[in-house]
Design a protein around this motif. Structure first.
Motif, PDB file in Angstrom:
ATOM      1  N   ASP A 180     -35.081  30.341  -4.571  1.00 57.61           N
ATOM      2  CA  ASP A 180     -35.309  31.904  -4.368  1.00 57.61           C
ATOM      3  C   ASP A 180     -34.517  32.736  -5.458  1.00 57.61           C
ATOM      4  N   GLU A 181     -33.493  32.069  -6.067  1.00 58.50           N
ATOM      5  CA  GLU A 181     -32.814  32.638  -7.207  1.00 58.50           C
ATOM      6  C   GLU A 181     -33.525  33.000  -8.472  1.00 58.50           C
ATOM      7  N   LEU A 182     -34.594  32.366  -8.602  1.00 56.47           N
ATOM      8  CA  LEU A 182     -35.306  32.221  -9.790  1.00 56.47           C
ATOM      9  C   LEU A 182     -36.294  33.525 -10.257  1.00 56.47           C
ATOM     10  N   VAL A 183     -35.922  33.927 -11.418  1.00 54.86           N
ATOM     11  CA  VAL A 183     -36.707  35.048 -12.100  1.00 54.86           C
ATOM     12  C   VAL A 183     -37.388  34.665 -13.359  1.00 54.86           C
ATOM     13  N   LYS A 193     -29.555  36.597  -9.229  1.00 55.94           N
ATOM     14  CA  LYS A 193     -30.703  35.770  -9.583  1.00 55.94           C
ATOM     15  C   LYS A 193     -30.240  35.291 -10.754  1.00 55.94           C
ATOM     16  N   ILE A 194     -31.171  34.266 -11.280  1.00 54.52           N
ATOM     17  CA  ILE A 194     -30.828  33.732 -12.624  1.00 54.52           C
ATOM     18  C   ILE A 194     -32.531  33.522 -13.245  1.00 54.52           C
ATOM     19  N   ARG A 195     -32.377  33.050 -14.492  1.00 55.53           N
ATOM     20  CA  ARG A 195     -33.771  32.908 -15.053  1.00 55.53           C
ATOM     21  C   ARG A 195     -34.206  31.483 -14.868  1.00 55.53           C
ATOM     22  N   ASN A 196     -35.503  31.415 -14.819  1.00 51.53           N
ATOM     23  CA  ASN A 196     -35.920  29.777 -14.644  1.00 51.53           C
ATOM     24  C   ASN A 196     -35.890  29.270 -15.839  1.00 51.53           C
ATOM     25  N   SER A 197     -34.933  28.497 -16.364  1.00 48.96           N
ATOM     26  CA  SER A 197     -34.807  27.868 -17.688  1.00 48.96           C
ATOM     27  C   SER A 197     -35.784  26.408 -17.547  1.00 48.96           C
ATOM     28  N   ASN A 198     -35.636  26.025 -16.248  1.00 52.12           N
ATOM     29  CA  ASN A 198     -36.108  24.452 -16.190  1.00 52.12           C
ATOM     30  C   ASN A 198     -37.859  24.333 -16.442  1.00 52.12           C
ATOM     31  N   GLY A 199     -38.599  25.395 -15.928  1.00 51.20           N
ATOM     32  CA  GLY A 199     -39.855  25.404 -16.250  1.00 51.20           C
ATOM     33  C   GLY A 199     -40.339  25.381 -17.474  1.00 51.20           C
ATOM     34  N   SER A 243     -38.292  20.821  -9.485  1.00 50.76           N
ATOM     35  CA  SER A 243     -36.878  20.977  -9.975  1.00 50.76           C
ATOM     36  C   SER A 243     -36.399  21.723  -8.849  1.00 50.76           C
ATOM     37  N   GLY A 244     -35.224  21.423  -8.613  1.00 55.12           N
ATOM     38  CA  GLY A 244     -34.439  22.206  -7.608  1.00 55.12           C
ATOM     39  C   GLY A 244     -34.574  21.540  -6.197  1.00 55.12           C
ATOM     40  N   GLY A 245     -33.866  22.103  -5.129  1.00 52.17           N
ATOM     41  CA  GLY A 245     -33.932  21.845  -3.806  1.00 52.17           C
ATOM     42  C   GLY A 245     -33.932  20.350  -3.199  1.00 52.17           C
ATOM     43  N   VAL A 246     -33.361  19.507  -4.123  1.00 49.68           N
ATOM     44  CA  VAL A 246     -33.174  18.190  -3.608  1.00 49.68           C
ATOM     45  C   VAL A 246     -31.759  17.594  -3.345  1.00 49.68           C
ATOM     46  N   PRO A 298     -32.702  17.408  -9.964  1.00 52.48           N
ATOM     47  CA  PRO A 298     -31.773  18.385  -9.430  1.00 52.48           C
ATOM     48  C   PRO A 298     -31.940  19.611 -10.420  1.00 52.48           C
ATOM     49  N   GLY A 299     -31.531  20.665  -9.579  1.00 56.68           N
ATOM     50  CA  GLY A 299     -32.043  22.094 -10.321  1.00 56.68           C
ATOM     51  C   GLY A 299     -31.166  22.331 -11.508  1.00 56.68           C
ATOM     52  N   ASN A 300     -29.957  21.944 -11.793  1.00 58.68           N
ATOM     53  CA  ASN A 300     -29.269  22.509 -13.031  1.00 58.68           C
ATOM     54  C   ASN A 300     -29.876  21.982 -14.137  1.00 58.68           C
ATOM     55  N   PRO A 301     -30.121  22.799 -15.098  1.00 56.88           N
ATOM     56  CA  PRO A 301     -30.845  22.622 -16.313  1.00 56.88           C
ATOM     57  C   PRO A 301     -30.494  21.277 -17.128  1.00 56.88           C
TER      58      PRO A 301
HETATM   59  P1  AMP Z   1     -30.404  23.221  -6.579  1.00 59.04           P
HETATM   60  O1  AMP Z   1     -30.680  21.936  -6.957  1.00 59.04           O
HETATM   61  O2  AMP Z   1     -31.483  23.923  -5.931  1.00 59.04           O
HETATM   62  O3  AMP Z   1     -29.219  23.121  -5.613  1.00 59.04           O
HETATM   63  O4  AMP Z   1     -29.903  24.127  -7.601  1.00 59.04           O
HETATM   64  C1  AMP Z   1     -28.743  23.722  -8.463  1.00 59.04           C
HETATM   65  C2  AMP Z   1     -28.414  24.408  -9.315  1.00 59.04           C
HETATM   66  O5  AMP Z   1     -29.210  24.637 -10.354  1.00 59.04           O
HETATM   67  C3  AMP Z   1     -28.392  26.088  -8.756  1.00 59.04           C
HETATM   68  O6  AMP Z   1     -27.068  26.806  -9.366  1.00 59.04           O
HETATM   69  C4  AMP Z   1     -29.668  26.803  -9.478  1.00 59.04           C
HETATM   70  O7  AMP Z   1     -29.640  28.111  -9.135  1.00 59.04           O
HETATM   71  C5  AMP Z   1     -29.880  26.027 -10.509  1.00 59.04           C
HETATM   72  N1  AMP Z   1     -31.374  26.234 -10.763  1.00 59.04           N
HETATM   73  C6  AMP Z   1     -32.200  25.611  -9.931  1.00 59.04           C
HETATM   74  N2  AMP Z   1     -33.256  25.624 -10.586  1.00 59.04           N
HETATM   75  C7  AMP Z   1     -33.331  26.190 -11.619  1.00 59.04           C
HETATM   76  C8  AMP Z   1     -34.270  26.426 -12.732  1.00 59.04           C
HETATM   77  N3  AMP Z   1     -35.502  26.345 -12.711  1.00 59.04           N
HETATM   78  N4  AMP Z   1     -33.520  27.184 -13.973  1.00 59.04           N
HETATM   79  C9  AMP Z   1     -32.241  27.216 -14.154  1.00 59.04           C
HETATM   80  N5  AMP Z   1     -31.395  27.000 -13.025  1.00 59.04           N
HETATM   81  C10 AMP Z   1     -31.815  26.434 -12.039  1.00 59.04           C
END
Ligand code: AMP
Ligand code: MG
Length: 402
Positions: A180-183, A193-199, A243-246, A298-301
């Motif tokens: 939900d934080e991704l822009v 909010k933070i930028r979506n860098s993983n995509g 990516s993220g949410g795992v 995992p979500g962290n880049p």
């Molecule tokens: P999560 O795995 O969803 O718990 O995310 C772990 C961390 O990675 C959180 O600080 C997220 O904000 C960050 N994160 C998740 N997805 C992305 C993304 N696509 N780009 C940059 N940072 C992200």
């Protein structure tokens, strides 16, 4: 929790090359052949001149030779060569019957009446002629199944007249960052909010690896939205990268939604730093489609990058027809000390230089899994084994190239 080696074993058990398809020449670069390719013609298909010059018979004793015809590449002689005559041929033109040598025009002397002084006495048979079948013959197997196709292999297929070849296709890989934080990078980031860098990073990693990426948008931390986007990814792709949410947060919904979609969990979490929450599962094959792979990264880049480099790439290459292989490391020596703590092996970003032939690495001051900026200065990851210890300058370490 699996070790890195156990995670590779689990992935290797689930991957097989994608079913071969007929691929046009223009899309074959980097793919692997699924079947042997046999020449159906000789190459060159006729005796051809390799210079611009005069076709002659070395047995002809006439003092002068009269030019009776000019053949350019793509043309064919209309007559055999007779004594006292020469046929002028350009590079690539068929050599006329009766001729057994071609003499470069620069080496011939044109006489007053336009004929040439016969150079036969100084010429050996075969001069400047590439014989039919000199490169290969019809029936020869020139490329074997499994061969990776680079520019030269593609040129050879073209020479053989193959406009399409049977190859293992490029895996189609869906990319779904969630949170939900991704822009998106071009949009304003409001509070929290933070930028979506993983995509963009995953799309670029896939392109660099020669894979096809499919942008599935950004998933919200909402079961219905995740379900809709992941179902689309499973429908359209061979592999789904979420990516993220795992991890273990209240909004880490990805494993649950994947289970609802029929994806079987193979493992969740690996003893590695960064990248511990990595999730891997498979959707069984159905309706003639091979099974699909799903990685929950995992979500962290930096965790996403390391998981991709350590695990995802091996799986994609195996789908593309390579034997499964964990990434290989190479030996290096430390330029400055480093301390390791904890029971997970760590992949620490480093910058390398060449020191008398060997690789010497400088560990970078890394601020953890979100610190992509430091990663842009790294060219390798030091694979530091688990445990509490200090390493000194000159100590040996293994590194994984980035
Ligand atoms: P999560 O795995 O969803 O718990 O995310 C772990 C961390 O990675 C959180 O600080 C997220 O904000 C960050 N994160 C998740 N997805 C992305 C993304 N696509 N780009 C940059 N940072 C992200
Ligand atoms: Mg999240």
């Amino acid at each position: 929790m699996l070790t890195v080696a156990e995670a590779h074993e689990a992935i290797a058990r689930c991957v097989a090359p994608l079913p071969p398809t007929r691929v046009p020449l223009s899309d074959l670069l980097g793919l692997r052949l699924a079947a042997d390719v046999t020449a159906t013609l000789d190459s060159p298909p006729f005796d051809k001149s390799v210079v611009d010059g005069y076709a002659i018979a070395t047995t002809d004793a006439s003092p002068a030779l009269h030019e009776v015809e000019l053949i350019t590449a793509g043309g064919v002689p209309s007559q055999p060569l007779r004594p006292g005559a020469t046929i002028r041929v350009m590079t690539g033109a068929p050599v006329p019957a009766g001729a057994d040598a071609v003499v470069k025009w620069e080496d011939c002397q044109v006489l007053g009446d336009g004929s040439i002084r016969n150079p036969a006495a100084q010429v050996k048979p075969g001069l400047c002629i590439l014989r039919r079948g000199a490169a290969f013959h019809a029936g020869e197997v020139l490329l074997t199944a499994g061969r990776r196709l680079g520019p030269l292999e593609i040129a050879l297929l073209a020479e053989m007249g193959c406009a399409v070849a049977s190859a293992v296709p490029r895996p189609r890989v869906g990319v779904l960052p969630t949170g939900d934080e991704l822009v998106e990078p071009g949009q304003p980031a409001g509070p929290g909010k933070i930028r979506n860098s993983n995509g963009p990073m995953l799309a670029a990693l896939l392109a660099a690896a020669g894979m096809t990426s499919v942008n599935l948008g950004v998933g919200r931390d909402d079961p219905a939205d995740l379900c809709e986007k992941m179902a689309r990814g499973l429908e359209q792709c061979d592999v789904l990268l979420v990516s993220g949410g795992v991890s273990a947060g209240v909004k880490d919904l990805v494993p649950g939604v994947l289970a609802e979609l029929g994806v079987t969990e193979q493992f969740h979490s690996v003893r590695v730093k960064p990248g511990k929450p990595l999730w891997f599962g498979t959707l069984p094959h159905d309706r003639g489609r091979p099974s699909r792979l799903v990685f929950g990264l995992p979500g962290n880049p930096v965790s996403t990058l390391v998981s991709f480099r350590l695990f995802v790439l091996s799986a994609l290459r195996a789908l593309a027809g390579e034997p499964y292989a964990a990434p290989s490391t190479e030996a290096a020596t430390l330029a400055s000390p480093i301390t390791h703590r904890g029971q997970r092996p760590t992949y620490h970003p480093c910058r390398s230089s060449r020191d008398g032939g060997g690789r010497c690495i400088e560990p970078l001051p890394w601020k953890g899994s979100a610190d992509i900026a430091t990663l842009t200065r790294a060219d390798c990851l030091a694979a530091l084994p688990q445990g509490d210890y200090e390493l000194a300058p000159g100590d040996a370490v293994q590194v994984l190239a980035l």
